[in-house]
Design an enzyme around this catalytic site. Structure first.
Site, mmCIF file in Angstrom:
data_model
loop_
_atom_site.group_PDB
_atom_site.id
_atom_site.type_symbol
_atom_site.label_atom_id
_atom_site.label_comp_id
_atom_site.label_asym_id
_atom_site.label_seq_id
_atom_site.Cartn_x
_atom_site.Cartn_y
_atom_site.Cartn_z
ATOM 1 N N ASP A 31 -0.224 11.758 7.137
ATOM 2 C CA ASP A 31 -1.025 10.294 8.351
ATOM 3 C C ASP A 31 0.214 10.462 9.592
ATOM 4 O OD1 ASP A 31 -3.046 10.090 7.154
ATOM 5 O OD2 ASP A 31 -1.721 7.664 6.437
ATOM 6 N N ASP A 91 4.952 12.680 6.767
ATOM 7 C CA ASP A 91 3.976 12.768 5.791
ATOM 8 C C ASP A 91 2.605 13.248 6.365
ATOM 9 O OD1 ASP A 91 2.678 10.195 7.360
ATOM 10 O OD2 ASP A 91 3.183 9.114 5.628
ATOM 11 N N GLU A 144 5.471 6.828 16.324
ATOM 12 C CA GLU A 144 4.201 5.648 14.980
ATOM 13 C C GLU A 144 4.539 4.362 15.192
ATOM 14 O OE1 GLU A 144 4.132 8.508 12.226
ATOM 15 O OE2 GLU A 144 2.801 6.628 11.244
ATOM 16 N N ASP A 157 5.940 10.430 11.301
ATOM 17 C CA ASP A 157 6.414 9.773 9.605
ATOM 18 C C ASP A 157 5.916 11.423 8.986
ATOM 19 O OD1 ASP A 157 7.384 7.492 9.480
ATOM 20 O OD2 ASP A 157 5.012 7.148 9.078
#
Ligand code: 0RA
Length: 646
Positions: free
Chosen positions: A516, A514, A434, A512
């Site tokens: 998102d 998290d 990403e 990531d």
């Protein structure tokens, strides 16, 4: 010859049985597929299937499945109870025969119409052979009977241990850790979703699932009761709960054609995806087969006839293809076949020829009636089909561009791809990363010999909400196709995948750690699930697991993947440690990323697999569809992988 073989009441057959049981322990994968997480859960399905058979024979309506504190499993039913009388040929109780003889199943009850049976239909004796300990309790003839086994061997002959005024069978087994070396930890979600599926597939049966390993806030065990009065019709509503319906009713039928019990339910929604699920004897036939061909044939034939007769196609300049009739369709086909022939790579493709016409006839009748009785719905469906046909023409052009680009090898690779030098796809890995910045770090950190990096910009297209031609026109998605060397679509089948030129055998999604990041992982997974499902099925898709924390004290540093690990390191360092929470891959330097996430020696990759196709479909439609609240809740719980079981 073994000692036991010399004893008089062990016939030649039972020597063979013993050898059979030993063979199961020697080659467990031949019987249950594998000795990993999947095989472990398969044991439960095998035992439950026996109770389902008893229910289908009309003698049982309640089944319970408990995960006990020690990860043993108890399956209970209120059927007739497995017979405990001495089996004439074997010289031991029928219970012992069922439990210790490979392939005995319910054979001695010739009247029973045995239709269920696990993926391999191997029977409960296999479960016994692969269990450290198993206990069978039977309520029957006014008594409670009991027999225990260790690694498949009876510890004593069946004995009466009390009185009873009910009937039923209870089996408790604890998988053998020397066989299931990876884990014997059961997943509640995995078992529960199979029990839910069984309840929908066999209406009227109640299945109660309980996890006794942990209590909730109220001090109670997690438990769910699955029961369906309407069967497949309800199953469809459950699967399509997150999609907008195109027509109000679920179209359904249930009956017997040429001696084959056929059940079908279907509905149209406003999405662009086709969702067909098929079952044979309660087994999900992932690879389809003759029953699914029958469904397609009946559907296409009937809708085409209706559309032609309606005059709505008169101005259309091109042919309507089979695909067009199935856009936005969710359907389940469930048949019961006495002697199913399973084919295909994963033995989940029905081969019995006679089933095609049975299902085709059933579907045609069902649909003809429905269209006649619901002219408005019929018109809505035909309009949707026409739109699909028009979009398909647009998509073909876009797709042909993808193909042309891919065919030109070498120069055709996307500019953003940092390829590896190794040429053998088996040894090659590609990381889908990403963002350009994390992509840069990964590029520096990787082993360029066998690791390639493809950075993806921001959020990739949500394919769940996009029409096919938009998907093929999307640059990021085209980059994925070209980088992987995968082409899609032939004249006959617009979704056929060509994996012959697959350039990497490991495709690793690296995002990531998290909310998102997990959203982006889910978008990418949705794309793979809808457009490259075989990549997942063949085990090529993985998810990287970057750490959440860096715990440092002086020169000592350790990574932690969860709060517990973090606290353990703080304690080991004797307090006063500095904790860095990684908010994203970008916060790591190249060396850290390599050490924790990319180096095959230390990293953990989670392999994505689809254990339960219908559940995966429902989750993707929920995560990526229009209804915001359920998605929010699900993503916030960060349980993206709950039922995808990566
Ligand atoms: C064959 C005959 C009979 C019962 C069963 C099989 C049976 C097997 C299982 C396995 C799990 N639960 C079960 N419940 C019943 C009984 C035949 C009779 O009573 O006449």
């Amino acid at each position: 010859m073994s000692e036991e073989a010399k004893k008089p009441n062990y016939s030649a057959d039972s020597i063979q049985a013993l050898e059979g049981m030993e063979h199961v322990r020697m080659r467990p994968s031949m019987y249950i597929g594998d000795v990993g997480v999947r095989g472990l859960h398969h044991l439960v399905y095998e035992v439950v299937d026996n109770s389902i058979d008893e229910a289908l024979a009309g003698h049982c309506d309640e089944i319970s499945v408990d995960i006990n504190e020690d990860n043993s499993i108890t399956v209970r039913d209120n059927g007739r109870g497995i017979p405990v009388g001495i089996h004439k040929k074997e010289g031991v109780s029928a219970l012992e025969v069922v439990m210790t003889k490979i392939g005995a199943g319910g054979k001695f009850d010739k009247d029973s119409y045995k239709v269920s049976g696990g993926l391999h239909g191997v029977g409960v004796s296999c479960v016994n052979a692969l269990s450290d300990h198993l206990k069978a309790t039977v309520h029957r003839d006014g008594k409670i009977w009991e027999q225990e086994y260790e690694r498949g061997k009876a510890l004593y002959p069946v004995k009466a241990v009390g009185e009873s005024d009910i009937t039923g069978t209870e089996v408790t087994f604890k998988p053998d850790t020397s066989i299931f070396q990876q884990t014997i930890e059961y997943s509640y979600d995995t078992l529960a979703s199979r029990m839910r599926e069984l309840a929908y597939l066999n209406k009227g049966i109640t299945v109660v699932m309980t996890d006794k390993r942990e209590k909730d806030e109220k001090g109670e065990f997690i438990t769910e009761t699955f029961h369906s009065e309407e069967g497949l019709k309800e199953f469809i509503r459950f699967l399509d709960g997150n999609r907008e319906p195109l027509i109000a009713d679920v179209i359904s039928m249930e009956g017997e054609k040429n001696g084959i019990p056929v059940e079908v339910a279907m509905v149209y929604n406003t999405s662009f995806t086709e969702n067909l699920h098929s079952y044979v004897n309660n087994i999900n036939t992932h690879e389809g087969g003759t029953h699914l061909s029958g469904f397609r044939r009946g559907l296409t034939h009937t809708l085409k006839k209706y559309a032609d007769g309606s005059g709505m196609l008169d101005k259309l300049k091109f042919e309507i293809s089979g695909d067009d009739f199935r856009e936005g369709l969710t359907a389940i086909v469930s048949v019961k076949v006495a002697e199913p022939q399973f084919e295909g790579q994963t033995k989940t493709k029905l081969g019995n020829r006679e089933v095609t016409s049975a299902v085709s006839q059933a579907v045609s009748e069902m649909l003809e009636n429905y269209l006649e009785e619901h002219p408005n719905d019929a018109k809505t469906i035909v309009q949707k089909v026409i739109l699909a046909a028009q979009a398909r023409h647009a998509a073909r052009k876009a797709r042909e561009m993808v193909q042309r680009k891919t065919v030109m090898s070498g120069g055709g690779l996307p500019g953003k791809l940092s390829d590896c030098s190794e040429q053998d796809p088996v040894k090659c890995e590609v990381f889908l990363v990403e963002g350009d910045s994390a992509g840069g770090t990964a590029k520096q950190g990787r082993d360029r010999n066998f690791q390639a990096i493809l950075p993806l910009r921001g959020k990739i297209l949500n394919v769940e909400k996009a029409m096919q031609h938009k998907v093929f026109e999307n640059e990021e998605i085209r980059n994925i196709f070209t980088a992987l060397g995968v082409t899609i679509g032939t004249e006959e089948d617009s979704k056929a995948l060509n994996l012959e030129k697959l350039r990497y055998h490991k495709i690793v999604i690296m995002c990531d750690a998290d909310v998102d990041g997990s959203h982006i992982s889910t978008l990418i997974l949705t794309f793979f699930f809808r457009y490259m499902k075989e990549l997942i099925e063949n085990g090529h898709v993985y998810i990287a697991t970057p750490p959440l924390y860096l715990v440092k004290k002086g020169a000592k540093k350790e990574y932690a993947w969860n709060d517990k690990e973090r606290d353990e390191w703080i304690e080991k360092f004797g307090g006063g440690a500095n904790v860095q929470r990684y908010k994203g891959l970008g916060e790591m330097n190249a060396e850290q990323l390599w050490d924790t996430t990319m180096n095959p020696e230390f990293r953990t990759l989670r392999q994505v697999n689809i254990d339960n196709g219908s559940e995966a479909d429902r989750i993707f439609s929920m995560l990526m569809g229009d209804e915001v609240p359920p998605r929010r809740e699900f993503i916030e719980k960060n349980a993206v992988y709950a039922n995808i079981d990566a």
